[in-house]
Design a protein around this motif. Structure first.
Motif, PDB file in Angstrom:
ATOM      1  N   LYS A 186       0.839  -1.205   0.000  1.00 25.92           N
ATOM      2  CA  LYS A 186       0.000   0.000   0.000  1.00 25.92           C
ATOM      3  C   LYS A 186       0.872   1.252   0.000  1.00 25.92           C
ATOM      4  CE  LYS A 186      -3.876  -2.146   2.421  1.00 25.92           C
ATOM      5  NZ  LYS A 186      -4.671  -2.236   1.187  1.00 25.92           N
ATOM      6  N   ASP A 219      -0.833   1.540  -4.572  1.00 29.77           N
ATOM      7  CA  ASP A 219      -2.300   1.526  -4.527  1.00 29.77           C
ATOM      8  C   ASP A 219      -2.892   1.351  -5.917  1.00 29.77           C
ATOM      9  OD1 ASP A 219      -2.288   1.861  -1.780  1.00 29.77           O
ATOM     10  OD2 ASP A 219      -2.423   4.044  -1.892  1.00 29.77           O
ATOM     11  N   GLN A 220      -2.360   2.093  -6.870  1.00 28.31           N
ATOM     12  CA  GLN A 220      -2.877   2.020  -8.241  1.00 28.31           C
ATOM     13  C   GLN A 220      -2.564   0.668  -8.877  1.00 28.31           C
ATOM     14  OE1 GLN A 220      -1.391   5.112 -10.783  1.00 28.31           O
ATOM     15  NE2 GLN A 220      -2.234   4.216 -12.659  1.00 28.31           N
ATOM     16  N   GLU A 275      -2.850   1.412   8.188  1.00 24.65           N
ATOM     17  CA  GLU A 275      -2.239   2.721   7.970  1.00 24.65           C
ATOM     18  C   GLU A 275      -1.982   3.450   9.283  1.00 24.65           C
ATOM     19  OE1 GLU A 275      -3.267   6.822   5.485  1.00 24.65           O
ATOM     20  OE2 GLU A 275      -4.081   4.899   4.835  1.00 24.65           O
TER      21      GLU A 275
END
Length: 389
Positions: free
Chosen positions: A206, A211-212, A311
């Motif tokens: 992440k 992420d993409q 996160e």
């Protein structure tokens, strides 16, 4: 002329002696060759029976050994078996970084080849790669033990080598987390009727470009696992690291599902894997027949799931099982500091209650605590896997 007779006799005697020696020398090799032939006729059957008998006990399919820690990093070996023989050996983990890259680029291929040649763990260490070789052999032996156990279970159930995929135990199983250069990847499978019905990445790299990349790659990998019904899937272009980690964790999950399937078949006297399906029923509900619940196999005691990074911090769940049911759930780790304290204090008690109420990992995320809820569910599933659910 009379004086020549003794000479002639001596010549004849010498010739006879030489001829006798030559004959003896000629017969000696013949005798040795005969012994070798006799030994040869006796040895091949024994040799054929021993390796062949051992190979027959190895279940066809793919199996991954336990990771063996070394001074420079873990080594983990995966074997592919076909027709009772090892057809492929590979190190899915090996020490990396610095000089390790150069050492293992040379050593690992040699170790892989040696396994196929030896058809077992009796292989020599590679010079200059002592630690890697030692770890490799430990993980290799672990893989062989698993393959032999699966083979014995399969032969005991008269299913033979063709039943490898059918041996998957029903329920949800989470593979080991596979570290990559950009973060860990961990795969969870759902199996129903002996087939993979769902695959999902409960962990993946992440942040930033990851992420993409993973938003595109992970759904494709999930679909591929269900389509292939195994770990033989192609890497997604542009997501090499994620794909490699995904396949490693996927294979780990498959190994666990196969072990559960073999154990379930053995316990039920060769019954189908459907005799141990997934669900949230009580311990007694599974005894009446095929409608039983895999949750009923939860072992009593306390078990702690893997810590899952989010996160805002790690989440780790511990469950207590009594009478085959979850009686208590608690977060032994949760995000702390700042606003996390308020979010955690609000969400964790709700999640704990939901687990006890549902008896499994099918709990809804708490509004406003998305990261904590996701990490909680991942760690909870890990705890359930360890408890036998």
């Amino acid at each position: 002329m009379r004086k020549s007779h003794p000479v002639r006799r001596a010549v004849l005697a010498t010739a006879a002696t030489v001829s006798g020696i030559v004959l003896l020398l000629t017969l000696k090799p013949g005798s040795d060759q005969g012994s070798a032939d006799a030994a040869g006729s006796a040895v091949p059957p024994a040799a054929a029976q021993s390796p062949q008998g051992g190979a027959q006990a190895i279940a066809n399919g793919t199996v991954t050994g336990d990771a063996a820690d070394t001074q420079y990093g873990a080594v983990q070996v995966r074997l592919t078996v076909s027709g009772g023989k090892i057809t492929k050996a590979e190190a899915v983990q090996s020490p990396k970084g610095g000089q390790s890259d150069q050492i293992n680029a040379n050593a690992v291929p040699k170790l892989n080849q040696a396994v196929i040649a030896a058809q077992g763990a009796e292989i020599d260490a590679v010079s200059g790669a002592t630690y890697t070789s030692t770890g490799y052999k430990k993980s290799l032996q672990s893989a062989l033990d698993k393959a032999k156990a699966a083979g014995a279970a399969g032969s005991g159930n008269d299913q033979g080598g063709a039943g490898g995929a059918q041996a998957l135990g029903d329920g949800a199983v989470t593979g080991d987390a596979a570290d990559t250069q950009y973060g860990a990847v961990q795969v969870r499978l759902t199996v129903s009727g002996g087939k993979i019905t769902k695959a999902e990445a409960v962990q993946s790299p992440k942040g930033g470009q990851s992420d993409q990349i993973n938003a595109n790659a992970v759904p494709k990998l999930n679909q591929a696992a269900v389509t292939a019904q195994g770990a033989e899937i192609d890497a997604v272009s542009g997501a090499t690291y994620t794909s490699t980690g995904y396949k490693k964790s996927l294979q780990s999950a498959l190994d666990k599902a196969k072990a559960a399937g073999a154990a379930g078949a053995a316990e039920s006297g060769g019954g189908s894997a459907a005799d141990a399906p997934a669900g949230d029923g009580s311990a007694g509900s599974g005894q009446g027949g095929g409608g039983g619940s895999a949750r009923a196999t939860l072992e009593d005691g306390t078990v702690t799931g893997d810590a899952v990074q989010t996160e805002y911090g790690a989440v780790q769940v511990r469950i207590t099982v009594e009478g085959g049911k979850i009686t208590k759930a608690e977060a032994v780790q949760a995000p702390k500091g700042g606003q996390s304290d308020r979010v955690t204090n609000q969400s964790v008690p709700r999640l704990n209650q939901a687990v006890v109420k549902t008896g499994g990992a099918d709990v809804d995320a708490v509004s406003g605590a998305t990261y904590t809820s996701a990490g909680y569910k991942k760690s909870l599933q890990s705890a359930l896997d360890q408890a036998g659910g």
